[in-house]
Scaffold this motif. Structure first.
Motif, PDB file in Angstrom:
ATOM      1  N   ASP A  31      43.075   2.723  -2.204  1.00 46.47           N
ATOM      2  CA  ASP A  31      43.272   1.880  -3.375  1.00 46.47           C
ATOM      3  C   ASP A  31      42.867   2.587  -4.659  1.00 46.47           C
ATOM      4  OD1 ASP A  31      44.274  -0.097  -1.789  1.00 46.47           O
ATOM      5  OD2 ASP A  31      42.578  -1.471  -2.012  1.00 46.47           O
ATOM      6  N   MET A  32      41.774   3.348  -4.611  1.00 44.24           N
ATOM      7  CA  MET A  32      41.340   4.019  -5.835  1.00 44.24           C
ATOM      8  C   MET A  32      42.293   5.137  -6.218  1.00 44.24           C
ATOM      9  SD  MET A  32      39.275   3.716  -8.314  1.00 44.24           S
ATOM     10  CE  MET A  32      37.795   2.792  -7.863  1.00 44.24           C
ATOM     11  N   GLN A  33      42.942   5.762  -5.245  1.00 46.74           N
ATOM     12  CA  GLN A  33      43.973   6.750  -5.586  1.00 46.74           C
ATOM     13  C   GLN A  33      45.118   6.084  -6.360  1.00 46.74           C
ATOM     14  OE1 GLN A  33      45.293  10.051  -2.947  1.00 46.74           O
ATOM     15  NE2 GLN A  33      44.023   9.044  -1.411  1.00 46.74           N
ATOM     16  N   GLN A  93      47.739   5.141 -11.844  1.00 47.73           N
ATOM     17  CA  GLN A  93      48.240   4.420 -13.008  1.00 47.73           C
ATOM     18  C   GLN A  93      47.491   4.827 -14.275  1.00 47.73           C
ATOM     19  OE1 GLN A  93      47.602   0.108 -14.076  1.00 47.73           O
ATOM     20  NE2 GLN A  93      49.779  -0.040 -13.524  1.00 47.73           N
ATOM     21  N   ALA A  94      46.193   5.072 -14.161  1.00 47.65           N
ATOM     22  CA  ALA A  94      45.435   5.523 -15.334  1.00 47.65           C
ATOM     23  C   ALA A  94      45.961   6.864 -15.825  1.00 47.65           C
ATOM     24  CB  ALA A  94      43.948   5.624 -14.989  1.00 47.65           C
ATOM     25  N   VAL A  95      46.260   7.776 -14.891  1.00 49.81           N
ATOM     26  CA  VAL A  95      46.827   9.074 -15.267  1.00 49.81           C
ATOM     27  C   VAL A  95      48.174   8.882 -15.951  1.00 49.81           C
ATOM     28  CG1 VAL A  95      47.769  11.238 -14.361  1.00 49.81           C
ATOM     29  CG2 VAL A  95      45.595  10.358 -13.481  1.00 49.81           C
ATOM     30  N   MET A 151      44.654  -3.433 -12.936  1.00 47.70           N
ATOM     31  CA  MET A 151      45.946  -2.748 -13.026  1.00 47.70           C
ATOM     32  C   MET A 151      46.851  -3.431 -14.054  1.00 47.70           C
ATOM     33  SD  MET A 151      46.263  -0.116 -10.835  1.00 47.70           S
ATOM     34  CE  MET A 151      47.869   0.030 -10.034  1.00 47.70           C
ATOM     35  N   ALA A 152      47.539  -2.611 -14.842  1.00 49.19           N
ATOM     36  CA  ALA A 152      48.527  -3.138 -15.786  1.00 49.19           C
ATOM     37  C   ALA A 152      49.753  -3.616 -15.016  1.00 49.19           C
ATOM     38  CB  ALA A 152      48.925  -2.059 -16.779  1.00 49.19           C
ATOM     39  N   THR A 153      50.391  -4.651 -15.525  1.00 49.07           N
ATOM     40  CA  THR A 153      51.611  -5.160 -14.903  1.00 49.07           C
ATOM     41  C   THR A 153      52.785  -4.227 -15.241  1.00 49.07           C
ATOM     42  OG1 THR A 153      52.250  -6.478 -16.823  1.00 49.07           O
ATOM     43  CG2 THR A 153      50.768  -7.516 -15.204  1.00 49.07           C
ATOM     44  N   GLN A 191      40.615  12.016 -13.472  1.00 48.67           N
ATOM     45  CA  GLN A 191      41.046  11.135 -12.395  1.00 48.67           C
ATOM     46  C   GLN A 191      42.036  11.828 -11.454  1.00 48.67           C
ATOM     47  OE1 GLN A 191      41.701   7.028 -13.185  1.00 48.67           O
ATOM     48  NE2 GLN A 191      40.101   6.907 -14.731  1.00 48.67           N
ATOM     49  N   GLN A 192      42.785  12.780 -11.949  1.00 47.10           N
ATOM     50  CA  GLN A 192      43.653  13.552 -11.068  1.00 47.10           C
ATOM     51  C   GLN A 192      42.810  14.376 -10.091  1.00 47.10           C
ATOM     52  OE1 GLN A 192      46.834  12.994 -11.223  1.00 47.10           O
ATOM     53  NE2 GLN A 192      47.451  14.394  -9.603  1.00 47.10           N
TER      54      GLN A 192
END
Length: 229
Positions: free
Chosen positions: A67-69, A74-76, A156-158, A102-103
């Motif tokens: 899940d964190m991946q 999405q953040a990346v 998470m963004a939609t 985060q990558q």
């Protein structure tokens, strides 16, 4: 992994010096300091023994890694979008640091699942692992009261919000990015806090604790930046 590698390759070299007002310089220093101070710790944690010889495919360690991946991915994506379009050097510095950090963390979590002999995707819905603790750990209830019931991970963004970010420009894009990333980080902190309590391996617990520390500091810096946009 191909998409992640492509995203990492697209980042390219970037100057990290931030010019302008003293407060603007301060924010750049905060983000760069967070990256420098935590990168070595994350690397060391990632090299630790995986802990138990067998990690459950449905357990919190595997669930967190998967899940964190996805959460980081999405953040990346958001960071790369704003870095390419923003003229604000603060925003570009923040975006670069988020994307690269985060990558790198995603690479570590990918390797854990390989070490454990588990697939990179599981059958459980997002965040279901957060309800695996005593009395259904509070972090696992999400916003709807049931683990994974929203079909979307914390913060998470939609798809609609992502499309709005892609279509936006100028100061509007900068403000939208900071709003979305603050909430995204808050969700990441909630997920990592649950992993600190629920994970069975020291590797995951320590890694998650570092995420809580680093992203909490970044939330404060993002809120400071948002107030000046």
């Amino acid at each position: 992994m191909t998409g992640s590698n492509a995203a990492a390759a697209s980042i390219g070299p970037e100057a990290r010096d931030v010019t302008g007002r003293p407060r603007r310089k301060h924010l750049g220093i905060v983000f760069v300091a967070v990256v420098i101070l935590t990168a070595a710790a994350f690397f060391a944690i990632g090299r630790l023994s995986a802990g138990p010889a067998s990690v459950s495919d449905a357990g919190p360690d595997a669930g967190f890694a998967r899940d964190m991946q996805a959460h980081h991915a999405q953040a990346v994506e958001m960071a790369l979008l704003i870095r390419d379009k923003s003229a604000n050097e603060e925003i570009r510095t923040v975006a670069y640091d988020i994307a690269t950090t985060q990558q790198q963390q995603n690479g570590q979590m990918f390797a854990w699942l390989q070490d454990w002999g588990l697939s990179q995707t599981g059958s459980a819905p997002p965040m279901a692992w957060m309800g695996s603790g005593p009395a259904g750990h509070e972090g696992g209830t999400g916003h709807s009261g049931q683990p994974g019931a929203t079909g979307r991970m914390e913060g998470m963004a939609t798809p609609e919000q992502m499309q709005t970010l892609r279509a936006s420009s100028g100061a509007e894009a900068d403000r939208l990015f900071t709003d979305l990333m603050i909430r995204h980080h808050q969700g990441g902190v909630a997920m990592a806090t649950a992993a600190v309590s629920l994970a069975e391996t020291a590797r995951v617990r320590d890694f998650a604790a570092r995420i809580v520390e680093a992203q909490s500091a970044e939330i404060t810096a993002l809120q400071e930046l948002r107030g000046r946009l």
